[in-house]
Design a protein around this motif. Structure first.
Motif: not given
Length: 180
Positions: A143-147, A110-111, A122-127
């Motif tokens: 270009r982005l990076t999710a932690d 899920t985004v 934003g956030q991604l689930l599951p993290p």
């Protein structure tokens, strides 16, 4: 005259008019073109040529279409739009320019995305960590990076149609295209 003559005259009149079922079936064509597919193909080609002359596709639009097709990932899962605050949310009184909230879903990811004048959050689930590209047609991709908690942000808000391409481990997820 006798009844026998009346019956004979009716049959004779019907034969002269060609109204019998056999004559009607023989004279009717199933399609609009007597030649069938050949006539339809010829008409289609003539219409294509007329459109190319009278209303040609602009070169820039053709290039955008080619570039958009090049962005298509065959192995990617498509994250469908599940929530859009422009459509689904109840307006909040006193909020002059509320951010646009979007939620995209696949079976595994899920985004959640907030689009503001300042950019994307934003956030991604599951993290989890992920590489994210903000697709916007022929322009260079942001270009982005999710932690490790799945959080990401970008300073440049998309101008026009955009989508997100997420690379989480071995999986590629692409969101539906939306206009910012």
């Amino acid at each position: 005259m006798s009844d026998l003559n009346d019956d004979y005259d009716d049959d004779d009149d019907r034969g002269d008019r060609g109204d019998s079922a056999d004559s009607r079936e023989g004279g009717r064509h199933d399609g609009a073109f007597p030649d069938g597919e050949a006539g339809a193909d010829l008409l289609e080609e003539e219409l294509r040529q007329a459109a190319a002359i009278l209303d040609p596709v602009p070169a820039g639009l053709r290039q955008v279409a080619v570039d958009a097709f090049a962005l298509h990932d065959l192995e990617a899962r498509v994250a469908e739009l599940a929530f859009d605050s422009l459509v689904d949310a109840i307006p909040v009184r006193g909020a002059s320019a509320p951010p646009r909230m979007l939620t995209f879903r696949t079976e595994a990811v899920t985004v959640d995305v907030e689009v503001t004048a300042d950019g994307l959050i934003g956030q991604l689930l599951p993290p989890g960590p992920a590489g994210i590209e903000v697709l916007s047609g022929p322009r260079a991709h942001a270009r982005l990076t999710a932690d490790d908690l799945g959080r990401f942000s970008g300073e440049a808000p998309p101008a026009g149609p955009f989508a997100l391409r997420l690379r989480t481990g071995g999986e590629v997820v692409v969101t539906e295209w939306l206009r910012a």
